[in-house]
Design a protein around this motif. Sequence first.
Motif, PDB file in Angstrom:
ATOM      1  N   TYR A 559       0.830  -1.206   0.000  1.00 12.47           N
ATOM      2  CA  TYR A 559       0.000   0.000   0.000  1.00 12.47           C
ATOM      3  C   TYR A 559       0.862   1.252   0.000  1.00 12.47           C
ATOM      4  O   TYR A 559       1.899   1.320   0.662  1.00 12.47           O
ATOM      5  CB  TYR A 559      -0.915   0.037   1.223  1.00 12.47           C
ATOM      6  N   GLN A 562      -1.159   8.516  -0.230  1.00 11.54           N
ATOM      7  CA  GLN A 562      -0.824   9.796  -0.856  1.00 11.54           C
ATOM      8  C   GLN A 562      -1.698  10.896  -0.256  1.00 11.54           C
ATOM      9  O   GLN A 562      -2.882  10.693   0.007  1.00 11.54           O
ATOM     10  CB  GLN A 562      -1.049   9.724  -2.367  1.00 11.54           C
ATOM     11  N   TYR A 589      -0.388   5.532 -11.082  1.00  5.78           N
ATOM     12  CA  TYR A 589      -1.674   4.925 -11.377  1.00  5.78           C
ATOM     13  C   TYR A 589      -1.546   3.685 -12.259  1.00  5.78           C
ATOM     14  O   TYR A 589      -2.483   2.898 -12.366  1.00  5.78           O
ATOM     15  CB  TYR A 589      -2.595   5.952 -12.041  1.00  5.78           C
ATOM     16  N   TYR A 592      -0.687   0.985  -9.222  1.00  2.00           N
ATOM     17  CA  TYR A 592      -1.483   0.990  -8.000  1.00  2.00           C
ATOM     18  C   TYR A 592      -2.938   1.319  -8.319  1.00  2.00           C
ATOM     19  O   TYR A 592      -3.223   2.131  -9.193  1.00  2.00           O
ATOM     20  CB  TYR A 592      -0.952   2.023  -7.009  1.00  2.00           C
ATOM     21  N   ASN A 593      -3.834   0.684  -7.573  1.00  4.70           N
ATOM     22  CA  ASN A 593      -5.264   0.965  -7.697  1.00  4.70           C
ATOM     23  C   ASN A 593      -5.738   1.686  -6.442  1.00  4.70           C
ATOM     24  O   ASN A 593      -5.456   1.246  -5.319  1.00  4.70           O
ATOM     25  CB  ASN A 593      -6.057  -0.339  -7.853  1.00  4.70           C
ATOM     26  N   ALA A 594      -6.466   2.783  -6.616  1.00  2.00           N
ATOM     27  CA  ALA A 594      -7.022   3.501  -5.473  1.00  2.00           C
ATOM     28  C   ALA A 594      -8.114   2.654  -4.844  1.00  2.00           C
ATOM     29  O   ALA A 594      -9.036   2.199  -5.520  1.00  2.00           O
ATOM     30  CB  ALA A 594      -7.570   4.851  -5.909  1.00  2.00           C
ATOM     31  N   GLU A 597     -10.358   6.528   0.178  1.00  2.00           N
ATOM     32  CA  GLU A 597      -9.898   7.905   0.310  1.00  2.00           C
ATOM     33  C   GLU A 597     -10.713   8.638   1.368  1.00  2.00           C
ATOM     34  O   GLU A 597     -11.837   8.246   1.694  1.00  2.00           O
ATOM     35  CB  GLU A 597      -9.986   8.637  -1.030  1.00  2.00           C
ATOM     36  N   ARG A 602      -5.452   9.537   0.096  1.00  3.70           N
ATOM     37  CA  ARG A 602      -5.960   8.472  -0.767  1.00  3.70           C
ATOM     38  C   ARG A 602      -5.021   7.278  -0.643  1.00  3.70           C
ATOM     39  O   ARG A 602      -3.802   7.447  -0.642  1.00  3.70           O
ATOM     40  CB  ARG A 602      -6.043   8.954  -2.215  1.00  3.70           C
ATOM     41  N   TYR A 604      -3.601   3.614  -2.053  1.00  2.55           N
ATOM     42  CA  TYR A 604      -3.439   2.825  -3.265  1.00  2.55           C
ATOM     43  C   TYR A 604      -2.896   1.444  -2.912  1.00  2.55           C
ATOM     44  O   TYR A 604      -2.062   1.299  -2.010  1.00  2.55           O
ATOM     45  CB  TYR A 604      -2.466   3.500  -4.234  1.00  2.55           C
ATOM     46  N   GLU A 605      -3.368   0.433  -3.672  1.00  3.63           N
ATOM     47  CA  GLU A 605      -2.900  -0.932  -3.457  1.00  3.63           C
ATOM     48  C   GLU A 605      -2.083  -1.420  -4.640  1.00  3.63           C
ATOM     49  O   GLU A 605      -2.444  -1.193  -5.798  1.00  3.63           O
ATOM     50  CB  GLU A 605      -4.078  -1.883  -3.223  1.00  3.63           C
ATOM     51  N   ASN A 606      -0.984  -2.089  -4.330  1.00  5.08           N
ATOM     52  CA  ASN A 606      -0.084  -2.655  -5.333  1.00  5.08           C
ATOM     53  C   ASN A 606      -0.317  -4.164  -5.392  1.00  5.08           C
ATOM     54  O   ASN A 606      -0.197  -4.854  -4.383  1.00  5.08           O
ATOM     55  CB  ASN A 606       1.368  -2.356  -4.932  1.00  5.08           C
TER      56      ASN A 606
END
Length: 898
Positions: A559, A562, A589, A592-594, A597, A602, A604-606
């Motif tokens: 994760y 941001q 982007y 990573y997917n948001a 938030e 916000r 993001y996942e990797n």
Amino acid sequence: MKDKKLIYILSGLLPIVVMFIVYIFLGVYPFGSNTLMAIDFASQYIDLFAFFRRSVLSLDFSGIFYSFSKSIGGDMMGVWGYYLLSPFNFIYALFPFDEIRLAATVTLLLRYGCMGLTFCHFLVKRYDALKKRPLLVPTFATLYALSGFAVAYQMNPLWYDALVFLPLIIMGVENVLSGQKGYKYTLILAVMMICQYYMAYMICLFIILYSLFYMAKIYTGKTLKEKLKSYFLPILKLAGYSFLAVGISFVFLYPIIQNLLISKGTYTDPFVFSTKIEADPVLLLSKLMIGAFDHDQMPHGLPNIYLGSIALIGFIFYFMTKVFRKSERIAAVGVFGVFLLSMIFNMIHRIWHLGQEPAWFYHRFSFLICFFMVLLAYRAIREWQRVDLAGVCLSSGIIILVNGIVYQSSQSFMSVPQQILSTLFWMFVVVMFFMKEYKWSSIVLLAVTCLELGANAYIVQSRVGYAGAYRLENAQKTIESAIDPIRPPKTNFYRIEKIFQRSNNDPFMFDYPGLSHFSSNMEVDTMDLFDALGSSGANASTNYTSGTPLTDALFGIRYLVQMRNLSDEQKQSEYIYSFSRETTRKDLYQYYNAISETDRVRVYENKRYFSVGFGVNEGLLNLTLEDNKPAENQMAILQHLSGQSIQYFKREAFKEITLENLEATNPNDLANSSFKRLDLSKPGKIRYTFVPSTDNAYYLSLPGMLSEQRSDMAISLNKANYEYHGMFDKQQLWNVAYQQKNVETTFEITFTKANEVSLRNVALWEMDNNAVDIAIGPKTKQGMTVTNWGNNTMEGTVHLTDNSTHLLFSIPYSEGWSIWVDDVKVQPQKVWNSLMAIPMASGQHRIKMVYVPKAFSVGLLVTVVSLAILGGMIYVGGRKNEAIQYFNKAKRNIRSNK
């Protein structure tokens, strides 16, 4: 007895009351919006105190050995020994997490009170202070507690324990030298070494000086031989008790020493003979005046030796009175001479700091000077005799001379009103000595001293920029709300990283495995790894500021958090913490997917990250990461992961490099040149322009020397501010473009103050995104499944189905790790001079890992033996006393029978 209690209460309470009133005037929370946290306190210590609080409340002290919140993992004995072993830190456990700001204030106030209390106890026990002028005791206890050192270095509370323990330790020193047993002295010194080894080291040096001074006061004998024997034998006895204290503390001290050898001790300048002047002795006079401190004194300032008028004048009187033995006064001159040389000469100054150059906050040993001067002043004032008119004239002349010198020195922290105020207090004390002594004289001196010390504290503290109380609360709630839902459970392990800045130690504050960390005990090998991969490993810290898809996967980052932008109005609010973004990820982007938030952040996942341990081949283990070649290093890692010689990073040429108001020393190669500003009244600019030929990610490789100009530098990308972390030592790898095919891109660096700058090895790299994805993908399935983990333990299973021969851990190598594979202990090996790997065959395997510092068992053995020796000495001493008492009783019985 009532008077004794009153003196003790006043000595402990007055420093608290004075500072409490000062805090009210300064608007310290809860009386205002300020905290008492500044500099390292706000950016380093408070996070570690939160970690300590969590350890106490959970009764989980495994973090004493190791923590995954320390960068990518690290030994914690040095961190605990320097930052966390103070008994005052338990106070943080009494307050809720949201009120850690209030706990900081309470701990400081209690420390001030304890300083006054222990100094009072020292005077009462060693100098029979209640028999003559007892009100001088709380006066001088307050002078000691609110000395220039204590008030100026309030943002370093971990040093304060030394001021609390010092009077007790010196009391023990005097007891031993006077012929008493040293058991209590040994234990108190051992506790000080455990609580704060760094300041304890300084105290040990002072013990040597003080014992030489004290023996000059009490030695006896007629012949030279008798005098030498009387002088040195007690000192040898003291040395024995002191070494025993070192042995008792060895369970912590030895692992700390070992940790220092792989951390701070490896990247500080070596200790060499030097005649370099550290401080102009004439300028030291200004430090005797009220308010002699400001922000400019923090990085490299003069020693903080402010004492208050009565202590300063009393110190002078000590050398003038004949009440004290001549040899004692000569020895006192010698001790103060050593202090004076230590303040003036850099080489002697460094001896007090373990041979190192302090990073900010110079002359940290000056608390010892304050103690020594206050003690001598008390003894002189206690024998107070009226000063005649000639003495008043002489004193006035000295005061006028000092003022003239200080006025000519023009220090930033000194003003004419401050000089006038100091002079008024000095003259008042001189007049008090000139007048006949009345019953109310001591009360007046006490009241005036508190007023003077309060004025000094207010002026000094008003010049320090403290963190906002409500902003800190807002930052805590903002980050906590983002971390809580994504914090790894104990049955899974991955890392979380922020791409904005509050503190490098947020992983400790909010309890998660991260990558960034800042402490004096940061391992140099981990810092070197970050440098080699294009991130920042500098100034005793790691900062993951320049991530790529490979490094994200390698470090197991699942994760990223941001920050969201604030309006200008919100940035100015005292209720909202304005985070600073220190990373630019144009390709964020893509990888990573948001997933969530809030109005502030916000998350993001990797999906493509490696486990903490993943299968690799032997070729990857033998890879050597080269200095200042981050793109090449990452490409080599990718090639070994994939087994293919693909150009994952391809060097590209700039379309052009243009200069504005700069002249290049190497005009034929502007990517490797030094530059000189032509018109010093105008800024100089360097523009690197390129046109991406693909939609791949592009990175700019920039030299570590650029960091030297960070305070004079503005960087923009296509005329927009480029966000970056400014502190780094080696080549950085910064993302500057993604999905911008055929779009002209300009990276501009502006200098406004520097006359000359050097920018060498500037390079543009294109990363093959698809090829990197293909290289990373398979390895995400060849990793360890963590079933349980803690601060210093990890268990799991792994099922290797490819040609991997080893399991590589994104955990730094250390001899403290013990690893078992299928209940068979295996020997880990060091990889890339940083990480750890173990041999691993194909198939299913169980893994267990436990970390205990290698030096801990040796230190524990020495501690146990030392405690046994001390216990034996106490037992034998007790039996001896019983025998003497029995013998004396028998003699009395015989006499009575006769």
